[in-house]
Design an enzyme around this catalytic site. Structure first.
Site, mmCIF file in Angstrom:
data_model
loop_
_atom_site.group_PDB
_atom_site.id
_atom_site.type_symbol
_atom_site.label_atom_id
_atom_site.label_comp_id
_atom_site.label_asym_id
_atom_site.label_seq_id
_atom_site.Cartn_x
_atom_site.Cartn_y
_atom_site.Cartn_z
ATOM 1 N N ARG A 21 -14.185 -12.160 -20.962
ATOM 2 C CA ARG A 21 -14.108 -10.716 -20.718
ATOM 3 C C ARG A 21 -12.975 -10.098 -21.537
ATOM 4 O O ARG A 21 -13.094 -8.993 -22.048
ATOM 5 C CB ARG A 21 -13.878 -10.444 -19.224
ATOM 6 C CG ARG A 21 -14.456 -9.104 -18.804
ATOM 7 C CD ARG A 21 -14.443 -8.910 -17.320
ATOM 8 N NE ARG A 21 -14.991 -10.033 -16.582
ATOM 9 C CZ ARG A 21 -14.691 -10.306 -15.321
ATOM 10 N NH1 ARG A 21 -13.842 -9.565 -14.667
ATOM 11 N NH2 ARG A 21 -15.241 -11.316 -14.703
ATOM 12 N N TYR B 44 -1.907 0.715 14.965
ATOM 13 C CA TYR B 44 -1.986 0.425 16.406
ATOM 14 C C TYR B 44 -3.100 1.217 17.072
ATOM 15 O O TYR B 44 -3.225 2.433 16.885
ATOM 16 C CB TYR B 44 -0.666 0.777 17.113
ATOM 17 C CG TYR B 44 -0.865 0.999 18.607
ATOM 18 C CD1 TYR B 44 -1.280 -0.063 19.424
ATOM 19 C CD2 TYR B 44 -0.701 2.254 19.188
ATOM 20 C CE1 TYR B 44 -1.524 0.129 20.776
ATOM 21 C CE2 TYR B 44 -0.935 2.454 20.553
ATOM 22 C CZ TYR B 44 -1.355 1.382 21.341
ATOM 23 O OH TYR B 44 -1.602 1.576 22.666
ATOM 24 N N GLU C 227 -17.887 -30.042 -17.238
ATOM 25 C CA GLU C 227 -17.766 -30.388 -15.819
ATOM 26 C C GLU C 227 -18.446 -31.737 -15.608
ATOM 27 O O GLU C 227 -19.621 -31.883 -15.937
ATOM 28 C CB GLU C 227 -18.403 -29.293 -14.958
ATOM 29 C CG GLU C 227 -18.645 -29.655 -13.505
ATOM 30 C CD GLU C 227 -17.407 -30.166 -12.764
ATOM 31 O OE1 GLU C 227 -16.386 -29.464 -12.768
ATOM 32 O OE2 GLU C 227 -17.474 -31.292 -12.213
ATOM 33 N N TRP D 129 3.745 -1.978 20.065
ATOM 34 C CA TRP D 129 4.634 -2.768 19.197
ATOM 35 C C TRP D 129 3.881 -4.056 18.899
ATOM 36 O O TRP D 129 3.761 -4.915 19.772
ATOM 37 C CB TRP D 129 5.956 -3.087 19.901
ATOM 38 C CG TRP D 129 6.828 -1.895 20.090
ATOM 39 C CD1 TRP D 129 6.898 -1.102 21.190
ATOM 40 C CD2 TRP D 129 7.746 -1.352 19.133
ATOM 41 N NE1 TRP D 129 7.799 -0.091 21.000
ATOM 42 C CE2 TRP D 129 8.348 -0.216 19.734
ATOM 43 C CE3 TRP D 129 8.129 -1.692 17.846
ATOM 44 C CZ2 TRP D 129 9.297 0.562 19.091
ATOM 45 C CZ3 TRP D 129 9.080 -0.928 17.190
ATOM 46 C CH2 TRP D 129 9.646 0.190 17.812
ATOM 47 N N ALA E 17 -13.047 -23.539 -9.328
ATOM 48 C CA ALA E 17 -12.291 -22.297 -9.123
ATOM 49 C C ALA E 17 -11.450 -21.912 -10.338
ATOM 50 O O ALA E 17 -11.621 -20.835 -10.930
ATOM 51 C CB ALA E 17 -11.420 -22.439 -7.884
ATOM 52 N N ALA E 18 -10.539 -22.791 -10.730
ATOM 53 C CA ALA E 18 -9.630 -22.439 -11.824
ATOM 54 C C ALA E 18 -10.379 -22.382 -13.146
ATOM 55 O O ALA E 18 -10.215 -21.431 -13.933
ATOM 56 C CB ALA E 18 -8.486 -23.459 -11.896
ATOM 57 N N CYS F 133 -14.286 -24.812 0.081
ATOM 58 C CA CYS F 133 -13.744 -24.402 1.386
ATOM 59 C C CYS F 133 -14.849 -24.258 2.423
ATOM 60 O O CYS F 133 -14.595 -24.321 3.628
ATOM 61 C CB CYS F 133 -12.988 -23.081 1.257
ATOM 62 S SG CYS F 133 -11.892 -23.040 -0.154
ATOM 63 N N SER G 89 -18.700 -23.830 -9.949
ATOM 64 C CA SER G 89 -18.481 -22.565 -9.255
ATOM 65 C C SER G 89 -19.021 -22.520 -7.835
ATOM 66 O O SER G 89 -19.803 -21.662 -7.485
ATOM 67 C CB SER G 89 -19.176 -21.469 -10.071
ATOM 68 O OG SER G 89 -18.345 -20.378 -10.230
ATOM 69 N N ASN H 122 -7.813 -19.836 -8.266
ATOM 70 C CA ASN H 122 -8.522 -18.729 -8.918
ATOM 71 C C ASN H 122 -7.564 -17.860 -9.728
ATOM 72 O O ASN H 122 -7.852 -17.467 -10.846
ATOM 73 C CB ASN H 122 -9.231 -17.869 -7.870
ATOM 74 C CG ASN H 122 -10.567 -18.457 -7.477
ATOM 75 O OD1 ASN H 122 -11.553 -18.302 -8.188
ATOM 76 N ND2 ASN H 122 -10.602 -19.165 -6.363
HETATM 77 P P1 FAD Z 1 -11.594 -28.231 -8.077
HETATM 78 O O1 FAD Z 1 -12.319 -27.265 -7.221
HETATM 79 O O2 FAD Z 1 -11.300 -29.581 -7.529
HETATM 80 O O3 FAD Z 1 -12.394 -28.383 -9.432
HETATM 81 C C1 FAD Z 1 -12.019 -29.314 -10.412
HETATM 82 C C2 FAD Z 1 -13.268 -29.751 -11.139
HETATM 83 O O4 FAD Z 1 -12.881 -30.516 -12.270
HETATM 84 C C3 FAD Z 1 -14.169 -30.650 -10.305
HETATM 85 O O5 FAD Z 1 -15.460 -30.096 -10.204
HETATM 86 C C4 FAD Z 1 -14.197 -31.977 -11.085
HETATM 87 O O6 FAD Z 1 -15.467 -32.598 -11.055
HETATM 88 C C5 FAD Z 1 -13.842 -31.514 -12.485
HETATM 89 N N1 FAD Z 1 -13.220 -32.564 -13.291
HETATM 90 C C6 FAD Z 1 -12.150 -33.337 -12.958
HETATM 91 N N2 FAD Z 1 -11.836 -34.156 -13.970
HETATM 92 C C7 FAD Z 1 -12.731 -33.909 -14.963
HETATM 93 C C8 FAD Z 1 -12.912 -34.448 -16.268
HETATM 94 N N3 FAD Z 1 -12.115 -35.403 -16.755
HETATM 95 N N4 FAD Z 1 -13.925 -33.957 -17.019
HETATM 96 C C9 FAD Z 1 -14.735 -32.970 -16.536
HETATM 97 N N5 FAD Z 1 -14.603 -32.442 -15.321
HETATM 98 C C10 FAD Z 1 -13.615 -32.899 -14.540
HETATM 99 N N6 FAD Z 1 -8.452 -23.743 0.001
HETATM 100 C C11 FAD Z 1 -8.124 -22.622 0.657
HETATM 101 O O7 FAD Z 1 -7.344 -21.828 0.112
HETATM 102 N N7 FAD Z 1 -8.640 -22.324 1.887
HETATM 103 C C12 FAD Z 1 -9.512 -23.160 2.513
HETATM 104 O O8 FAD Z 1 -9.981 -22.875 3.629
HETATM 105 C C13 FAD Z 1 -9.860 -24.365 1.862
HETATM 106 N N8 FAD Z 1 -10.702 -25.233 2.455
HETATM 107 C C14 FAD Z 1 -11.047 -26.375 1.791
HETATM 108 C C15 FAD Z 1 -11.898 -27.271 2.416
HETATM 109 C C16 FAD Z 1 -12.265 -28.441 1.783
HETATM 110 C C17 FAD Z 1 -13.178 -29.403 2.482
HETATM 111 C C18 FAD Z 1 -11.773 -28.730 0.469
HETATM 112 C C19 FAD Z 1 -12.184 -29.993 -0.232
HETATM 113 C C20 FAD Z 1 -10.924 -27.847 -0.159
HETATM 114 C C21 FAD Z 1 -10.541 -26.665 0.496
HETATM 115 N N9 FAD Z 1 -9.668 -25.754 -0.101
HETATM 116 C C22 FAD Z 1 -9.305 -24.615 0.572
HETATM 117 C C23 FAD Z 1 -9.068 -26.017 -1.424
HETATM 118 C C24 FAD Z 1 -9.851 -25.323 -2.543
HETATM 119 O O9 FAD Z 1 -11.183 -25.718 -2.481
HETATM 120 C C25 FAD Z 1 -9.223 -25.727 -3.865
HETATM 121 O O10 FAD Z 1 -7.919 -25.191 -3.894
HETATM 122 C C26 FAD Z 1 -9.983 -25.239 -5.094
HETATM 123 O O11 FAD Z 1 -11.292 -25.722 -5.106
HETATM 124 C C27 FAD Z 1 -9.270 -25.748 -6.339
HETATM 125 O O12 FAD Z 1 -9.956 -25.387 -7.470
HETATM 126 P P2 FAD Z 1 -9.727 -26.159 -8.833
HETATM 127 O O13 FAD Z 1 -10.611 -25.506 -9.834
HETATM 128 O O14 FAD Z 1 -8.295 -26.282 -9.140
HETATM 129 O O15 FAD Z 1 -10.190 -27.666 -8.553
#
Ligand code: FAD
Length: 460
Positions: A21, A424, A32, A432, A10-11, A42, A38, A303
């Site tokens: 962009r 409403y 990764e 209300w 995500a981030a 969730c 990507s 995100n």
């Molecule tokens: P991540 O998605 O964890 O991505 C980090 C990436 O970095 C990973 O792919 C990892 O492999 C990679 N990485 C780590 N260290 C290294 C390294 N040293 N070298 C290379 N790559 C590395 N959020 C909500 O808001 N609503 C929801 O309903 C929700 N449901 C969820 C359900 C589940 C089961 C889970 C697990 C999470 C859920 N979340 C939800 C949380 C949401 O998925 C996370 O907030 C989001 O994915 C965070 O994104 P991120 O990019 O910070 O981290």
């Protein structure tokens, strides 16, 4: 300008796309360590439960699509070290088994969180899982054929979503929670109990106040979870007891960690180490209601932080606005949502918080299928400031929490909420809306003397 992004979900991918962009001339490389980028973590519980037909449906963008945008995506590449003085990262190509050094001008650490794994869960037994990423989800699904009993350890939102998923696969599910109730970190006690009742109504065996002691096994496969309340037979055990931010690279770079244990950043997502940024689940943010730094790892936050970091790394100026602690989840037929502070959280912070509870229906009572909705609204005595809301009701109905979140973002008052011109018609709400009813009642309670307003008998 060479931008290196560590972490491709995500981030990380939001940052990479946004940087490219903002300035198509920048060179962006994403490392990764996993096999995919990507995707929506969730959505994992819904594939496990069969509501979404396959993991491929969770993929937002492929590495090829990113490469077409000019972003160099390297899968199965793990960044193992950062030399912030030399502005290089050390990368392990897991497939080739070789290590190399990559220079950067700007570095984004978007490495997310790891599942907390207590000592009893650090085992190689088959059938024991966490759910953090795609490969965990695939492993859980693969372990279900032939399994009849699942034990989920942890009653946070991931444990709750999995309880529903595994019940819908026909398994007997036991949910263990060490705290007195489930959903303890998200909701006040009366709302926690409603969630528990919903789980039990759908056949989940809920055991709160129960600690896991060890796992026992046969032929390398888990058979039983030994607990403070006796043995729980299980073919599948899912450990969902929390997460911890991945901060090793930030530490290596010399970046500061905050009190929460996550990476401390400024509103531009900069760590303070020249050229080094952090974003997503591994990073703190500012809570707009309390002004404090918090670690609330959620998808929209990740995100948005990624977008901000991407713009800034490419030479722009964007700011992360902070969060208000909004969250939502579904358990069987119930949705639960919260924003701001619960009464218990406000108490812990020493705020003069007052709450009202309103039980109503999600739409006009005379219109077919009206269902109960419960709202707890919390405000601050003296200032009249809105502090938070919790809602429980039919899943779509609790999304109205966003109205309160929008007000909290702007520092609104209980009176501001009461004055809103909300939509409403009988199929959608009472004339209300339940939020307006709650604001009206809370406003009157706040107007009473302080002693009358704070209700010692109200459950926190
Ligand atoms: P991540 O998605 O964890 O991505 C980090 C990436 O970095 C990973 O792919 C990892 O492999 C990679 N990485 C780590 N260290 C290294 C390294 N040293 N070298 C290379 N790559 C590395 N959020 C909500 O808001 N609503 C929801 O309903 C929700 N449901 C969820 C359900 C589940 C089961 C889970 C697990 C999470 C859920 N979340 C939800 C949380 C949401 O998925 C996370 O907030 C989001 O994915 C965070 O994104 P991120 O990019 O910070 O981290």
């Amino acid at each position: 300008m060479r931008i290196v992004v560590v972490g491709g979900v995500a981030a990380g991918m939001s940052a990479a796309s946004r940087a490219k962009r903002f300035d198509p001339a920048v060179r962006v490389t994403v490392f990764e360590r996993g096999a995919t980028i990507s995707y929506s973590a969730c959505g994992l519980p819904y594939v496990i439960g069969g509501k979404v037909p396959g993991f491929e449906r969770l993929m937002a963008r492929t590495p090829e699509q990113m490469r077409e945008q000019g972003i160099d995506v390297r899968l199965r590449h793990e960044v193992t070290d950062v030399d912030a003085a030399a502005r290089t990262v050390t990368v392990l190509d897991r497939e080739a088994g070789r290590t190399f050094t990559e220079p950067y001008d700007r570095l984004l650490i978007a490495t997310g969180v790891s599942a907390v794994c207590p000592a009893w869960a650090r085992t190689r037994l088959r059938g024991v899982h966490v759910l953090r990423d795609l490969s965990d989800g695939q492993a859980i699904l693969a372990s279900l054929p032939g399994a009849s009993r699942a034990c989920i350890v942890g009653g946070g939102y991931i444990g709750l979503e999995l309880a529903e998923a595994l019940r819908s696969r026909g398994l007997h599910v036991t949910l263990l929670e060490q705290a007195p109730e489930v959903a303890g970190r998200m909701l006040d006690r009366p709302y926690q109990r409603r969630i528990r009742t919903e789980l039990e109504r759908h056949g989940v065996e809920v055991r709160c106040g129960t600690a896991v002691e060890e796992l026992t096994s046969q032929d390398g496969r888990v058979t039983t979870v030994q607990t403070s309340g006796g043995p729980v037979p299980a073919d599948v055990v899912i450990v969902a007891v929390g997460v911890q931010p991945n901060v090793e690279l930030a530490r290596a770079a010399g970046a500061r960690l905050g009190k929460t244990g996550a990476i401390a950043v400024d509103p531009r997502q900069a760590t303070g180490v020249p050229g080094v940024y952090a974003a997503g689940d591994n990073t703190e943010s500012t809570h707009r209601v309390t002004g404090q730094q918090v670690h609330i790892p959620l998808g929209l936050t990740a995100n948005r932080m990624g977008r901000v970091a991407g713009v800034n790394m490419a030479g722009g100026d964007a700011r992360f606005p902070g969060v208000v602690g909004t969250g939502i989840f579904k358990t069987f037929d119930l949705g639960a949502a919260r924003t701001g502070l619960t009464q218990a959280e406000a108490d812990r912070l020493g705020l003069r918080a007052v709450s009202v509870d309103v039980d109503s229906t999600d739409h006009a009572g005379y219109y077919p299928d009206a269902a109960p909705i419960h709202v707890r609204l919390t405000g601050e005595h003296g200032s009249g400031r809105l502090l938070g809301a919790q809602l429980i009701g039919p899943p779509e109905s609790v999304k109205r929490v966003d109205v309160v979140a929008a007000l909290l973002h702007g520092g609104g008052s209980v009176q501001d909420l009461f004055e809103l011109d909300l939509a409403y018609a009988p199929p959608f709400s009472g004339v209300w809306d339940v939020l307006l009813v709650a604001a009206d009642r809370l406003g009157r309670k706040l107007d009473e003397g302080e002693e009358a307003a704070s209700d010692p008998h109200q459950e926190r």
